[in-house]
Write an enzyme that holds these catalytic residues in place. Sequence first.
Site: not given
Ligand SMILES: Cc1cc2nc3c(=O)[nH]c(=O)nc-3n(C[C@H](O)[C@H](O)[C@H](O)COP(=O)(O)O)c2cc1C
Length: 342
Positions: A19, A102
Amino acid sequence: MKINLGKYELEKPVALAPMEDVTDLGFRLVCKEFGADVVYTEFISSEGLIRSARKSTQKLVTDEKERPVGIQIFGGDPNVMAEAARMAEDAGPDFIDINAGCWVPKVAQRGAGAGLLKDLDQMRAIIHAVRTAVSIPVSLKTRLGWDSNSITIFEVAKICADEGLAALTIHARTRAQHHDGEANWDWIRQVKETAALPIFGNGDIRAAQDALDMFEFTKCDGVMVARGAITNPWIFRDIKALMGDGTLPPAPTLEERAKTCVRHLEMEIELKGERRGLMEFRKYYHGYFHGVPNGSTLRSTLVRLETLEGVKDAIGSFVIRSADKLTAELPGLKGAPTDSLV
Ligand SMILES: Cc1cc2nc3c(=O)[nH]c(=O)nc-3n(C[C@H](O)[C@H](O)[C@H](O)COP(=O)(O)O)c2cc1C
């Protein structure tokens, strides 16, 4: 299916998701301590890395205590990605993860991140270039497809397996969904039925039971938690306990929350200096004091403080006040926390 990440062979691992602006070294170490089996850096621009941009190279720093750790890179050019992967490998991670998920326009519209979902030949070229550039395992994290009319996850899983990737993470949303709506785990279940490589399931694990439900429903090989860890870094401890003897540990006490918060803040300050450390830490107060009575009042005080000592004092007196209040409400209660946080 076990997941092989270099020296590590993992059975049903629980991963902390990459993230941006969240999973820096300090936060990764906290989650690791609570039981995360695999952690990832924030995504790093391949273009930034090969230009040695400070913002990119700073993110390469990892620590022995967090292994296995993956460095995640993004970009749309195979040669640049290969060069960036070599630089990332030199920083000593256990594996390299390619970001193909992304949605942010400045990334996806330049053919990187989820932009690769629009051009699977280019995605394959990038995977191939990265895979042949490094000697450590490579994985990829992606979404179901560009939008609901173009679900490409089955083709992507095949490409990843053909190219010998160590794992594929599926965030069960399309690029068009951003982070909105519900993740549809049924796609993970369907891909897992035919995929010839290990699958991490991702999307909407907000409480410990969700992780067990995802394992059970999709039969995925590992699960990955993102936002659920920001609001509750203890989620890893809870998931591991539920997977173990099936009982959920008691919620962290206010003292535990306070101590973990201060320790994490101290790590951030050590890494980034007091001013930047404090500024960038503000996003974590919510998670540490989420659900605590009067926690929002404490949070609004903390985000305005500009010194570590000020933060420690504010948290320390909040803990003492809360304990006094509890003792007054329950006169028989003994043993209000007395040991200092500082
Ligand atoms: C603040 C934030 C930053 C993120 N940055 C990345 C990142 O750098 N690389 C990536 O593959 N996914 C990134 N994501 C996506 C998350 O890794 C994840 O796939 C997505 O939030 C869904 O999972 P969750 O429902 O558990 O939040 C980001 C998500 C959030 C909320």
